[in-house]
Design a protein around this motif. Structure first.
Motif, PDB file in Angstrom:
ATOM      1  N   GLY A  20       0.813  -1.207   0.000  1.00 24.78           N
ATOM      2  CA  GLY A  20       0.000   0.000   0.000  1.00 24.78           C
ATOM      3  C   GLY A  20       0.845   1.255   0.000  1.00 24.78           C
ATOM      4  O   GLY A  20       2.063   1.219  -0.154  1.00 24.78           O
ATOM      5  N   ALA A  21       0.177   2.368   0.173  1.00 23.67           N
ATOM      6  CA  ALA A  21       0.843   3.666   0.153  1.00 23.67           C
ATOM      7  C   ALA A  21       1.769   3.809   1.351  1.00 23.67           C
ATOM      8  O   ALA A  21       1.450   3.367   2.456  1.00 23.67           O
ATOM      9  N   ALA A  22       2.922   4.407   1.124  1.00 26.27           N
ATOM     10  CA  ALA A  22       3.917   4.615   2.184  1.00 26.27           C
ATOM     11  C   ALA A  22       3.641   5.932   2.885  1.00 26.27           C
ATOM     12  O   ALA A  22       4.442   6.851   2.878  1.00 26.27           O
ATOM     13  N   VAL A  23       2.486   6.006   3.520  1.00 28.53           N
ATOM     14  CA  VAL A  23       2.055   7.212   4.218  1.00 28.53           C
ATOM     15  C   VAL A  23       1.660   6.815   5.635  1.00 28.53           C
ATOM     16  O   VAL A  23       0.925   5.846   5.824  1.00 28.53           O
ATOM     17  N   ALA A  24       2.158   7.531   6.604  1.00 26.48           N
ATOM     18  CA  ALA A  24       1.780   7.265   7.994  1.00 26.48           C
ATOM     19  C   ALA A  24       0.347   7.750   8.207  1.00 26.48           C
ATOM     20  O   ALA A  24       0.052   8.923   7.997  1.00 26.48           O
ATOM     21  N   ASP A  39     -13.369   5.270   7.921  1.00 23.76           N
ATOM     22  CA  ASP A  39     -12.456   5.998   7.030  1.00 23.76           C
ATOM     23  C   ASP A  39     -11.014   5.521   7.229  1.00 23.76           C
ATOM     24  O   ASP A  39     -10.292   5.282   6.265  1.00 23.76           O
ATOM     25  N   TYR A  40     -10.588   5.350   8.477  1.00 19.16           N
ATOM     26  CA  TYR A  40      -9.229   4.913   8.788  1.00 19.16           C
ATOM     27  C   TYR A  40      -8.948   3.508   8.240  1.00 19.16           C
ATOM     28  O   TYR A  40      -7.895   3.244   7.675  1.00 19.16           O
ATOM     29  N   VAL A  41      -9.898   2.606   8.364  1.00 27.06           N
ATOM     30  CA  VAL A  41      -9.690   1.218   7.956  1.00 27.06           C
ATOM     31  C   VAL A  41      -9.830   1.028   6.448  1.00 27.06           C
ATOM     32  O   VAL A  41      -9.063   0.290   5.833  1.00 27.06           O
ATOM     33  N   HIS A  42     -10.783   1.713   5.818  1.00 24.78           N
ATOM     34  CA  HIS A  42     -11.145   1.389   4.438  1.00 24.78           C
ATOM     35  C   HIS A  42     -10.780   2.418   3.374  1.00 24.78           C
ATOM     36  O   HIS A  42     -10.586   2.050   2.219  1.00 24.78           O
ATOM     37  N   ASP A  43     -10.725   3.681   3.704  1.00 21.49           N
ATOM     38  CA  ASP A  43     -10.559   4.717   2.676  1.00 21.49           C
ATOM     39  C   ASP A  43      -9.098   5.104   2.496  1.00 21.49           C
ATOM     40  O   ASP A  43      -8.405   5.421   3.466  1.00 21.49           O
ATOM     41  N   ARG A  44      -8.644   5.055   1.248  1.00 19.60           N
ATOM     42  CA  ARG A  44      -7.282   5.450   0.906  1.00 19.60           C
ATOM     43  C   ARG A  44      -7.324   6.324  -0.350  1.00 19.60           C
ATOM     44  O   ARG A  44      -8.209   6.208  -1.183  1.00 19.60           O
ATOM     45  N   GLU A  45      -6.325   7.165  -0.494  1.00 16.88           N
ATOM     46  CA  GLU A  45      -6.169   7.962  -1.706  1.00 16.88           C
ATOM     47  C   GLU A  45      -5.800   7.023  -2.855  1.00 16.88           C
ATOM     48  O   GLU A  45      -5.141   6.008  -2.654  1.00 16.88           O
ATOM     49  N   ASN A  46      -6.214   7.368  -4.055  1.00 18.90           N
ATOM     50  CA  ASN A  46      -5.869   6.593  -5.246  1.00 18.90           C
ATOM     51  C   ASN A  46      -5.437   7.575  -6.339  1.00 18.90           C
ATOM     52  O   ASN A  46      -6.123   7.749  -7.336  1.00 18.90           O
ATOM     53  N   PRO A  47      -4.286   8.228  -6.142  1.00 14.96           N
ATOM     54  CA  PRO A  47      -3.877   9.288  -7.065  1.00 14.96           C
ATOM     55  C   PRO A  47      -3.381   8.740  -8.404  1.00 14.96           C
ATOM     56  O   PRO A  47      -2.847   7.636  -8.478  1.00 14.96           O
ATOM     57  N   ALA A  48      -3.568   9.519  -9.435  1.00 11.58           N
ATOM     58  CA  ALA A  48      -2.987   9.221 -10.749  1.00 11.58           C
ATOM     59  C   ALA A  48      -1.705  10.037 -10.844  1.00 11.58           C
ATOM     60  O   ALA A  48      -1.716  11.252 -10.718  1.00 11.58           O
ATOM     61  N   GLY A  49      -0.586   9.357 -11.010  1.00  8.84           N
ATOM     62  CA  GLY A  49       0.693  10.051 -11.092  1.00  8.84           C
ATOM     63  C   GLY A  49       1.699   9.461 -10.125  1.00  8.84           C
ATOM     64  O   GLY A  49       1.651   8.277  -9.792  1.00  8.84           O
ATOM     65  N   GLU A  50       2.606  10.285  -9.639  1.00  9.26           N
ATOM     66  CA  GLU A  50       3.701   9.821  -8.793  1.00  9.26           C
ATOM     67  C   GLU A  50       3.214   9.498  -7.383  1.00  9.26           C
ATOM     68  O   GLU A  50       2.498  10.283  -6.763  1.00  9.26           O
ATOM     69  N   THR A  51       3.591   8.317  -6.896  1.00 13.52           N
ATOM     70  CA  THR A  51       3.248   7.886  -5.545  1.00 13.52           C
ATOM     71  C   THR A  51       4.467   7.262  -4.882  1.00 13.52           C
ATOM     72  O   THR A  51       5.436   6.922  -5.544  1.00 13.52           O
ATOM     73  N   GLN A  52       4.372   7.108  -3.577  1.00  7.23           N
ATOM     74  CA  GLN A  52       5.356   6.342  -2.821  1.00  7.23           C
ATOM     75  C   GLN A  52       4.624   5.138  -2.237  1.00  7.23           C
ATOM     76  O   GLN A  52       3.653   5.298  -1.491  1.00  7.23           O
ATOM     77  N   ASP A  53       5.089   3.935  -2.604  1.00  7.02           N
ATOM     78  CA  ASP A  53       4.459   2.702  -2.174  1.00  7.02           C
ATOM     79  C   ASP A  53       5.401   1.919  -1.275  1.00  7.02           C
ATOM     80  O   ASP A  53       6.620   1.966  -1.432  1.00  7.02           O
ATOM     81  N   SER A  83      13.481   2.041   6.165  1.00  7.59           N
ATOM     82  CA  SER A  83      14.067   2.564   7.395  1.00  7.59           C
ATOM     83  C   SER A  83      14.835   3.869   7.165  1.00  7.59           C
ATOM     84  O   SER A  83      15.101   4.604   8.129  1.00  7.59           O
ATOM     85  N   ASN A  84      15.154   4.189   5.918  1.00  3.14           N
ATOM     86  CA  ASN A  84      15.902   5.410   5.603  1.00  3.14           C
ATOM     87  C   ASN A  84      15.011   6.553   5.104  1.00  3.14           C
ATOM     88  O   ASN A  84      15.512   7.611   4.778  1.00  3.14           O
ATOM     89  N   VAL A  85      13.702   6.326   5.046  1.00  7.25           N
ATOM     90  CA  VAL A  85      12.782   7.296   4.441  1.00  7.25           C
ATOM     91  C   VAL A  85      11.931   7.952   5.515  1.00  7.25           C
ATOM     92  O   VAL A  85      11.356   7.267   6.352  1.00  7.25           O
ATOM     93  N   LYS A  86      11.864   9.283   5.467  1.00  8.93           N
ATOM     94  CA  LYS A  86      10.920  10.009   6.316  1.00  8.93           C
ATOM     95  C   LYS A  86       9.611  10.092   5.548  1.00  8.93           C
ATOM     96  O   LYS A  86       9.589  10.550   4.405  1.00  8.93           O
ATOM     97  N   ARG A  87       8.538   9.634   6.159  1.00  4.21           N
ATOM     98  CA  ARG A  87       7.246   9.619   5.471  1.00  4.21           C
ATOM     99  C   ARG A  87       6.343  10.723   5.996  1.00  4.21           C
ATOM    100  O   ARG A  87       6.321  11.010   7.189  1.00  4.21           O
ATOM    101  N   ALA A  88       5.576  11.288   5.081  1.00  2.00           N
ATOM    102  CA  ALA A  88       4.614  12.322   5.444  1.00  2.00           C
ATOM    103  C   ALA A  88       3.368  11.671   6.040  1.00  2.00           C
ATOM    104  O   ALA A  88       3.043  10.542   5.729  1.00  2.00           O
ATOM    105  N   LYS A  89       2.674  12.393   6.905  1.00  2.00           N
ATOM    106  CA  LYS A  89       1.408  11.901   7.463  1.00  2.00           C
ATOM    107  C   LYS A  89       0.284  12.206   6.490  1.00  2.00           C
ATOM    108  O   LYS A  89       0.313  13.200   5.784  1.00  2.00           O
ATOM    109  N   ALA A  90      -0.715  11.333   6.497  1.00  2.00           N
ATOM    110  CA  ALA A  90      -1.885  11.514   5.619  1.00  2.00           C
ATOM    111  C   ALA A  90      -2.758  12.630   6.145  1.00  2.00           C
ATOM    112  O   ALA A  90      -2.806  12.928   7.278  1.00  2.00           O
TER     113      ALA A  90
END
Length: 90
Positions: A20-24, A39-53, A83-90
């Motif tokens: 899934g998405a690499a978003v905290a 919303d927390y359990v089931h809903d996720r963004e589904n962007p078209a374009g660049e993502t971090q997975d 472990s080397n990546v800082k992830r943005a919060k959703a």
């Protein structure tokens, strides 16, 4: 699709498991109510374009990777150990 594992080198995507998405995600309070938890359990963004997975190298070194890629073309721009990546919060 081929994924460049920082530890093992380039591998076929079948060696990896997509997580899934690499978003905290911000976990709701225990008493937040059914809508917040749904919303927390089931809903996720589904962007078209660049993502971090987030991918797990299950058939290789067992590393967790963040793969930056295009959802439109599946082109991979960058792979890093999670472990080397800082992830943005959703």
């Amino acid at each position: 699709m081929r994924i460049q594992c920082p530890l093992c080198g380039e591998r076929d995507m079948r060696e990896f498991y997509y997580q899934g998405a690499a978003v905290a995600l911000s976990r709701p309070a225990p008493d937040a109510g059914a809508d917040a938890w749904n919303d927390y359990v089931h809903d996720r963004e589904n962007p078209a374009g660049e993502t971090q997975d987030l991918w797990h190298h299950t058939s290789g070194c067992s590393a967790w990777l963040v793969v930056t890629r295009s959802t439109l073309t599946h082109e991979i721009f960058k792979t890093e150990l999670a472990s080397n990546v800082k992830r943005a919060k959703a």
